[in-house]
Design a protein around this motif. Structure first.
Motif, PDB file in Angstrom:
ATOM      1  N   GLU A  92       0.842  -1.143   0.046  1.00  0.00           N
ATOM      2  CA  GLU A  92      -0.072  -0.093   0.044  1.00  0.00           C
ATOM      3  C   GLU A  92       0.978   1.124  -0.032  1.00  0.00           C
ATOM      4  N   TRP A  93       0.614   2.092  -0.701  1.00  0.00           N
ATOM      5  CA  TRP A  93       1.110   3.601  -0.903  1.00  0.00           C
ATOM      6  C   TRP A  93       0.012   4.539  -0.822  1.00  0.00           C
ATOM      7  N   THR A  94       0.309   5.664   0.171  1.00  0.00           N
ATOM      8  CA  THR A  94      -0.618   6.663   0.266  1.00  0.00           C
ATOM      9  C   THR A  94      -0.123   7.930   0.761  1.00  0.00           C
ATOM     10  N   GLY A  95      -0.668   8.943   0.428  1.00  0.00           N
ATOM     11  CA  GLY A  95      -0.174  10.387   0.888  1.00  0.00           C
ATOM     12  C   GLY A  95      -0.026  11.363  -0.092  1.00  0.00           C
ATOM     13  N   ALA A  96       0.026  11.001  -1.402  1.00  0.00           N
ATOM     14  CA  ALA A  96       0.250  12.026  -2.211  1.00  0.00           C
ATOM     15  C   ALA A  96      -0.469  11.659  -3.593  1.00  0.00           C
ATOM     16  N   SER A  97      -1.633  11.427  -3.705  1.00  0.00           N
ATOM     17  CA  SER A  97      -2.155  10.709  -5.107  1.00  0.00           C
ATOM     18  C   SER A  97      -2.371  12.044  -5.916  1.00  0.00           C
ATOM     19  N   ASP A  98      -2.654  13.247  -5.530  1.00  0.00           N
ATOM     20  CA  ASP A  98      -2.792  14.359  -6.562  1.00  0.00           C
ATOM     21  C   ASP A  98      -1.602  14.937  -7.073  1.00  0.00           C
ATOM     22  N   ALA A  99      -0.551  14.388  -6.312  1.00  0.00           N
ATOM     23  CA  ALA A  99       0.927  14.947  -6.749  1.00  0.00           C
ATOM     24  C   ALA A  99       2.113  14.019  -6.592  1.00  0.00           C
ATOM     25  N   PRO A 100       2.015  13.035  -7.407  1.00  0.00           N
ATOM     26  CA  PRO A 100       2.824  11.732  -7.091  1.00  0.00           C
ATOM     27  C   PRO A 100       4.295  12.075  -7.532  1.00  0.00           C
ATOM     28  N   GLU A 101       5.057  11.283  -6.708  1.00  0.00           N
ATOM     29  CA  GLU A 101       6.535  11.665  -6.916  1.00  0.00           C
ATOM     30  C   GLU A 101       7.158  10.326  -7.460  1.00  0.00           C
ATOM     31  N   ILE A 102       8.391  10.633  -8.319  1.00  0.00           N
ATOM     32  CA  ILE A 102       8.918   9.489  -8.798  1.00  0.00           C
ATOM     33  C   ILE A 102       9.561   8.520  -7.957  1.00  0.00           C
ATOM     34  N   ARG A 103       9.789   8.775  -6.440  1.00  0.00           N
ATOM     35  CA  ARG A 103      10.145   8.138  -5.452  1.00  0.00           C
ATOM     36  C   ARG A 103       9.193   7.132  -5.167  1.00  0.00           C
ATOM     37  N   VAL A 104       7.789   7.311  -5.163  1.00  0.00           N
ATOM     38  CA  VAL A 104       6.712   6.666  -4.999  1.00  0.00           C
ATOM     39  C   VAL A 104       6.792   5.499  -6.044  1.00  0.00           C
ATOM     40  N   ALA A 105       6.805   5.928  -7.359  1.00  0.00           N
ATOM     41  CA  ALA A 105       6.677   5.227  -8.664  1.00  0.00           C
ATOM     42  C   ALA A 105       7.810   3.923  -8.313  1.00  0.00           C
ATOM     43  N   LYS A 106       8.923   4.415  -8.167  1.00  0.00           N
ATOM     44  CA  LYS A 106       9.872   3.465  -8.141  1.00  0.00           C
ATOM     45  C   LYS A 106       9.860   2.322  -6.964  1.00  0.00           C
ATOM     46  N   GLU A 107       9.197   2.818  -5.785  1.00  0.00           N
ATOM     47  CA  GLU A 107       9.074   1.869  -4.669  1.00  0.00           C
ATOM     48  C   GLU A 107       7.855   0.871  -5.128  1.00  0.00           C
ATOM     49  N   ILE A 108       6.855   1.459  -5.972  1.00  0.00           N
ATOM     50  CA  ILE A 108       5.673   0.759  -6.390  1.00  0.00           C
ATOM     51  C   ILE A 108       6.291  -0.469  -7.504  1.00  0.00           C
ATOM     52  N   ALA A 109       7.198   0.154  -8.484  1.00  0.00           N
ATOM     53  CA  ALA A 109       7.812  -0.488  -9.436  1.00  0.00           C
ATOM     54  C   ALA A 109       8.795  -1.971  -8.632  1.00  0.00           C
ATOM     55  N   GLN A 110       9.544  -1.530  -7.672  1.00  0.00           N
ATOM     56  CA  GLN A 110      10.244  -2.388  -6.918  1.00  0.00           C
ATOM     57  C   GLN A 110       9.454  -3.535  -6.672  1.00  0.00           C
TER      58      GLN A 110
END
Length: 297
Positions: free
Chosen positions: A137-155
């Motif tokens: 699960e990843w929450t906190g910035a759905s209206d302003a996503p960061e590349i860091r979160v995208a990398k965590e999800i991808a990994q």
């Protein structure tokens, strides 16, 4: 009558407070939507370029890479649902969750076991309420996503696909998100990240005369290097599309809510004026009746 006036005035004040909140959220969404759309447009060339590169390697090489071929040793399938962290966006999150449930139903009919991943508090609350197991699960910035979160999800998704069967490995990765078409149209979509589907990046004109490719050091090494970047770029693109769709949905929903609040205020204002007029009429009638009674005596 006086009691009715107080009730109507109180409802008018509360509706006016709600109207201010709706209007503020509409303006905030309107101020952010331009930047969100620009981020979607700026991220598109890289996503398309890396998709073409992956497609070329997978199409013109003879190696059977595990990330481009179907996995048959497990029936587990990973599904990532991307929703919003906050409400007041109309049916945005509900549409994504509904599309994810349709995908889940289709996969389970095919004998697949769904491993759920979630981005956004709305979808997380939905699955927690139904006691669904969440693998990530990843929450906190759905209206302003960061590349860091995208990398965590991808990994996390990449690790689940590469893991052994006994460690919970999955055979497919699906992403459910909302595609931003325009300020009026946002469409829930489902894409399959892995195994890679060769549906993009190869033009029809290229099918007549296929170019020759040489891979250095090897096509397998190229796939090993490009596929993690490909997954990151696609996840980030989905997050950006979802963010723009969320802001557009919130702006439209708050504009409608503001209009409805104004209609309610006008309605209660008429009722309050009617109650006030009735009270004045009653007081005048009582005064006239008292005067007539004194004159008759």
């Amino acid at each position: 009558m006086g009691g009715q006036q107080r009730v109507y005035r109180q409802r008018i004040r509360s509706t006016q407070s709600l109207k201010k909140i709706f209007r503020a959220m509409e303006l905030i969404a309107a101020s952010r939507i331009g930047k969100a759309r620009a981020r979607v447009i700026s991220a598109a060339p890289y996503s398309q370029a890396i998709t073409r590169a992956i497609s070329a390697v997978a199409l013109h090489s003879t190696v059977k890479h595990p990330l481009t071929s179907k996995r048959t040793d497990t029936n587990r399938v990973a599904v990532l649902a991307i929703s919003s962290d906050r409400g007041m966006a109309g049916a945005y999150s509900a549409n994504v969750i509904r599309e994810a449930e349709r995908l889940r139903t289709r996969l389970m009919k095919d004998g697949k076991e769904v491993v759920q991943f979630v981005a956004g508090r709305r979808a997380l609350s939905y699955y927690n309420f139904r006691n669904r197991e969440i693998a990530g699960e990843w929450t906190g910035a759905s209206d302003a996503p960061e590349i860091r979160v995208a990398k965590e999800i991808a990994q996390a998704l990449f690790h689940a696909f590469e893991a052994d069967v006994e460690d919970g490995g999955v055979s497919e990765i699906h992403v459910v998100f909302t595609h931003f078409t325009s300020m009026v149209t946002q469409e829930p979509r489902v894409i399959r990240l892995l195994p890679l589907e060769i549906v993009e990046g190869v033009a029809e004109s290229d099918a007549e005369v296929e170019p020759l490719y040489e891979f250095e050091p090897s096509s397998e090494d190229v796939l090993d290097a490009l596929l993690p970047r490909y997954i990151e770029s696609r996840i980030y693109s989905c997050l950006l599309q979802a963010a723009a769709s969320e802001l557009a949905s919130r702006q439209r929903a708050m504009n409608t809510a503001t209009t409805n609040a104004e209609d309610i205020i006008r309605q209660y204002t008429r009722l309050a004026n009617s109650a006030r007029q009735s009270e004045i009429t009653q007081e005048i009638s009582e005064i006239v009746s008292g005067a007539d009674a004194l004159a008759a005596s």
